[in-house]
Design an enzyme around this catalytic site. Sequence first.
Site, PDB file in Angstrom:
ATOM      1  N   CYS A   1       0.867  -1.173  -0.094  1.00  0.00           N
ATOM      2  CA  CYS A   1       0.042  -0.062  -0.023  1.00  0.00           C
ATOM      3  C   CYS A   1       0.743   1.457   0.085  1.00  0.00           C
ATOM      4  CB  CYS A   1      -0.947   0.151   1.054  1.00  0.00           C
ATOM      5  SG  CYS A   1      -0.217   0.273   2.810  1.00  0.00           S
TER       6      CYS A   1
ATOM      7  N   CYS B   1       9.665  -9.250   6.260  1.00  0.00           N
ATOM      8  CA  CYS B   1       9.569 -10.589   6.306  1.00  0.00           C
ATOM      9  C   CYS B   1      10.963 -11.131   6.274  1.00  0.00           C
ATOM     10  CB  CYS B   1       8.983 -10.958   4.960  1.00  0.00           C
ATOM     11  SG  CYS B   1       9.303 -12.705   4.565  1.00  0.00           S
TER      12      CYS B   1
ATOM     13  N   HIS C   1      -1.401  -6.455   5.680  1.00  0.00           N
ATOM     14  CA  HIS C   1      -0.540  -6.710   4.737  1.00  0.00           C
ATOM     15  C   HIS C   1       0.737  -7.850   4.835  1.00  0.00           C
ATOM     16  CE1 HIS C   1      -2.231  -2.917   2.368  1.00  0.00           C
ATOM     17  NE2 HIS C   1      -2.811  -3.705   2.372  1.00  0.00           N
TER      18      HIS C   1
ATOM     19  N   HIS D   1       5.677 -17.589   4.437  1.00  0.00           N
ATOM     20  CA  HIS D   1       6.770 -16.940   4.864  1.00  0.00           C
ATOM     21  C   HIS D   1       6.280 -16.671   6.504  1.00  0.00           C
ATOM     22  CE1 HIS D   1       9.047 -16.090   1.014  1.00  0.00           C
ATOM     23  NE2 HIS D   1       8.861 -17.351   1.066  1.00  0.00           N
TER      24      HIS D   1
ATOM     25  N   CYS E   1      12.323 -13.173   2.958  1.00  0.00           N
ATOM     26  CA  CYS E   1      12.800 -12.317   1.515  1.00  0.00           C
ATOM     27  C   CYS E   1      12.578 -10.965   1.785  1.00  0.00           C
ATOM     28  CB  CYS E   1      11.468 -12.775   0.506  1.00  0.00           C
ATOM     29  SG  CYS E   1       9.971 -12.322   0.801  1.00  0.00           S
TER      30      CYS E   1
ATOM     31  N   CYS F   1      17.000 -52.394  -0.411  1.00  0.00           N
ATOM     32  CA  CYS F   1      18.141 -51.681  -0.263  1.00  0.00           C
ATOM     33  C   CYS F   1      18.194 -50.638  -1.188  1.00  0.00           C
ATOM     34  CB  CYS F   1      19.557 -52.533  -0.369  1.00  0.00           C
ATOM     35  SG  CYS F   1      19.609 -53.334  -1.907  1.00  0.00           S
TER      36      CYS F   1
ATOM     37  N   CYS G   1       2.496  -3.686   6.085  1.00  0.00           N
ATOM     38  CA  CYS G   1       2.103  -2.855   7.412  1.00  0.00           C
ATOM     39  C   CYS G   1       1.223  -4.200   8.249  1.00  0.00           C
ATOM     40  CB  CYS G   1       1.254  -1.826   6.971  1.00  0.00           C
ATOM     41  SG  CYS G   1      -0.041  -2.098   5.763  1.00  0.00           S
TER      42      CYS G   1
ATOM     43  N   HIS H   1       0.972 -11.537   2.992  1.00  0.00           N
ATOM     44  CA  HIS H   1       1.986 -11.959   2.427  1.00  0.00           C
ATOM     45  C   HIS H   1       2.322 -13.175   3.059  1.00  0.00           C
ATOM     46  CE1 HIS H   1       6.305 -11.775   1.110  1.00  0.00           C
ATOM     47  NE2 HIS H   1       6.622 -12.249   2.173  1.00  0.00           N
TER      48      HIS H   1
ATOM     49  N   HIS I   1      23.716 -55.387  -4.536  1.00  0.00           N
ATOM     50  CA  HIS I   1      23.125 -54.749  -3.334  1.00  0.00           C
ATOM     51  C   HIS I   1      23.509 -53.424  -3.284  1.00  0.00           C
ATOM     52  CE1 HIS I   1      22.256 -54.022   0.889  1.00  0.00           C
ATOM     53  NE2 HIS I   1      23.551 -53.717   1.049  1.00  0.00           N
TER      54      HIS I   1
END
Length: 477
Positions: A53, A63, A76, A86, A66, A134, A71, A80, A431
């Site tokens: 915004c 965050c 917001h 996140h 990233c 195996c 806000c 996210h 094996h």
Amino acid sequence: MYSVASCMNISPPRFEAPLAVTVVKACTERFRSAHLAPGTLIVQAKSCICHMCGAHLNRLHSCLYCVFFGCFSKKHIHEHAKNKRHNLGIGEKYTTWEPTKRELELLRHNPKRRKITTNCTIGLRGLINLGNTCFMNCIVQALTHTPLLRDFFLSDRHKCEMQSNSCLVCEMSQLFQEFYSGHRSPHIPFRLLHLVWTHARHLAGYEQQDAHEFLIAALDVLHRHCKGDTIRDDNGKKANNPNHCNCIIDQIFTGGLQSDVTCQVCHGVSTTIDPFWDISLDLPGSSTPFWPLSPGGDGSTVNGESHLSGSTTLTDCLRRFTRPEHLGSSAKIKCGGCHSYQESTKQLTMKKLPIVACFHLKRFEHSAKLRRKITTYVSFPLELDMTPFMASSKESRMNGQYQQTVDVLNNDNKYSLFAVVNHQGTLESGHYTSFIRQHKDQWFKCDDAIITKASIKDVLDSEGYLLFYHKQFLEYE
């Protein structure tokens, strides 16, 4: 972006993120400039705004996964966190952690704190062989020691959308919990085996199966069962990658293979890019002619590999894989420029490298006339640079001749070995075992329920069937 801060399998992670570094440095300087005039601080603070915004007030949060500011008042940062999953951020107000009743109960039942040290064995656990399984055990060991996959499952980020109790991702999540619980007794993977039989019926039964075939089948089922974990961008669209999916399997294992078909008459080029989870490499000794050999039976070193006289290296196999191939008169294609069928050449290169690169050395040869195992020794390095095999480096190779370019500043394509799967025996009776990297220079051999310490020499001297490499540098998206 998933954190590898606690990675035990590769060197201490180094992140290359020019944008992230720039933002963090800028924020640090702004909040550290207490000696500046109040008016200057206000101007600087206004440059930290909500990315949705544009507001610079409303309890701005950052965050921690990233580069994003959102806000709190207008939700917001919440939006996210929900879209990107996140779930860690930092804001202007700090509060102490108040454990819930459930957390207090867990703390009371688990008073012992576990600390990761250089001699720590958390994550090392044997697997019971349930009857020629195996092939499954060695792949499970490789997957459970894949750093980003481990971080995903141990942080409980899978949202199951399957109705019945048949989700392989849920079982893998439980398997990771078992591996990193600290228990030392071998685990019995009976539920995993049952789910594999259910979703990959060609692997059902107690016959010996191919470890490579099991790996691809397991990744495919995990990919299909990860539908609810697909991460979308801010516009609600799936993230852009060669397979049009952003589940954890594709984030880690999917790369893009570029195929260039060149008309021999008009020299027009037709390019396609296909996703891949692994690269299968031909070996000397197979019915397919092998070219070229190492540039130096003189003991020279290329890509960290020692070239002994007559020996074959992983780099040799990759050079052969990415060389131009003349398709011949029996495989003419219709050229879009000539509007007729013409002879052409085809060349494969790497358009996009995955975080984890898996190389499959084609040791089992099946043809109409013979079935056999190829035991040719192939040396492979602890560190691998894939730059010469990128589509962007194609111009540096002319007519299939290798030209190694050295760029010490380009670390995007460098990998570290963290797991090796080996096959001992013959095609009819054999094996599977694996070597896994627990810490930077600590290797262990996994032979079903038995796990023993191994040296780097043990690893590099092994025959090698599946080689797992992890990117040394990860970029923020």
